[in-house]
Scaffold this active site. Structure first.
Site, PDB file in Angstrom:
ATOM      1  N   GLU A  67       3.688   8.040   6.749  1.00 62.84           N
ATOM      2  CA  GLU A  67       4.653   7.885   7.848  1.00 62.84           C
ATOM      3  C   GLU A  67       5.997   7.421   7.321  1.00 62.84           C
ATOM      4  O   GLU A  67       6.125   7.036   6.154  1.00 62.84           O
ATOM      5  CB  GLU A  67       4.120   6.837   8.847  1.00 62.84           C
ATOM      6  N   HIS A  69       9.789   5.423   9.143  1.00 65.64           N
ATOM      7  CA  HIS A  69      10.394   4.800  10.328  1.00 65.64           C
ATOM      8  C   HIS A  69      11.630   4.043   9.894  1.00 65.64           C
ATOM      9  O   HIS A  69      11.871   3.859   8.685  1.00 65.64           O
ATOM     10  CB  HIS A  69       9.393   3.861  11.010  1.00 65.64           C
ATOM     11  N   HIS A  73       9.240  -2.437   5.369  1.00 65.38           N
ATOM     12  CA  HIS A  73       8.063  -3.238   5.063  1.00 65.38           C
ATOM     13  C   HIS A  73       8.304  -4.001   3.765  1.00 65.38           C
ATOM     14  O   HIS A  73       8.937  -3.480   2.846  1.00 65.38           O
ATOM     15  CB  HIS A  73       6.825  -2.370   4.807  1.00 65.38           C
ATOM     16  N   HIS A 107       5.814   6.734   3.241  1.00 64.03           N
ATOM     17  CA  HIS A 107       4.956   5.795   2.522  1.00 64.03           C
ATOM     18  C   HIS A 107       3.504   5.953   2.940  1.00 64.03           C
ATOM     19  O   HIS A 107       3.198   6.304   4.088  1.00 64.03           O
ATOM     20  CB  HIS A 107       5.421   4.347   2.688  1.00 64.03           C
ATOM     21  N   CYS A 121       1.701  -7.573   4.772  1.00 60.60           N
ATOM     22  CA  CYS A 121       2.841  -6.727   5.118  1.00 60.60           C
ATOM     23  C   CYS A 121       3.726  -7.456   6.115  1.00 60.60           C
ATOM     24  O   CYS A 121       3.292  -7.797   7.215  1.00 60.60           O
ATOM     25  CB  CYS A 121       2.355  -5.404   5.711  1.00 60.60           C
TER      26      CYS A 121
HETATM   27 MN    MN Z   1       4.808   1.914   7.938  1.00 58.57          MN
END
Ligand code: MN
Length: 154
Positions: A67, A69, A73, A107, A121
């Site tokens: 994914e 975004h 992270h 990632h 995370c």
């Molecule tokens: Mn992610």
């Protein structure tokens, strides 16, 4: 237990990367076909703090969703090892390694064949929804042999 605030000042660590009062949850509310054998524990989530700290554990042979975004992270490997894809790069991961996932960067995390991959995370509490690759984006990623092998679980 709600996902949001907890006033608990101290939570004891339990056996097996668990924490007192922290529920082991589904990784995501999305079709399970996109990931394999991942659990999620929300360790810190409080509206007064603009971030959340989660512990994800990928079982041996499992993987997170591929994914991207806008939000970032910050990851710290806490258990086992494996590999990750960050943008166009595949990296081996070992205990205590750090990974930064910049905005809009593909990632995915994969556990080793014989060991889990557990990681902390850190993420924004308010964040955009992850986007999945289109067929053409997936083809473009797979044009790199190392990335193709990674995504094919080799
Ligand atoms: Mn992610």
């Amino acid at each position: 237990m709600s996902e949001r605030p907890t006033e608990t000042a101290h939570r004891a660590a339990l056996e097996g990367y668990r924490w007192d009062g922290v529920e082991v949850r589904r990784y995501k509310d999305e079709p399970a076909a996109l990931y394999k054998d991942v659990t999620r524990q929300v360790l810190f989530s409080d509206p007064r703090l603009k971030g959340e700290l989660r512990y994800f554990e990928v079982a041996p042979g499992g993987h997170s969703t591929l994914e991207k975004h806008e939000h970032m992270h910050a990851v710290l490997v806490l258990r086992g090892g494996g590999k990750c894809l960050i943008g166009g790069e595949v990296r081996a991961l070992k205990l205590n390694d750090l990974v930064t996932v910049p905005p809009w960067t593909w990632h995915q995390f994969r556990a080793g064949k014989d060991e889990p991959l557990g990681f902390l995370c850190l993420v924004n509490a308010e964040r955009d929804r992850p986007q999945l690759p289109s067929q053409s984006e997936l083809s473009e990623l797979k044009s790199d042999p190392a990335v193709r092998d990674f995504l094919d679980g080799k």
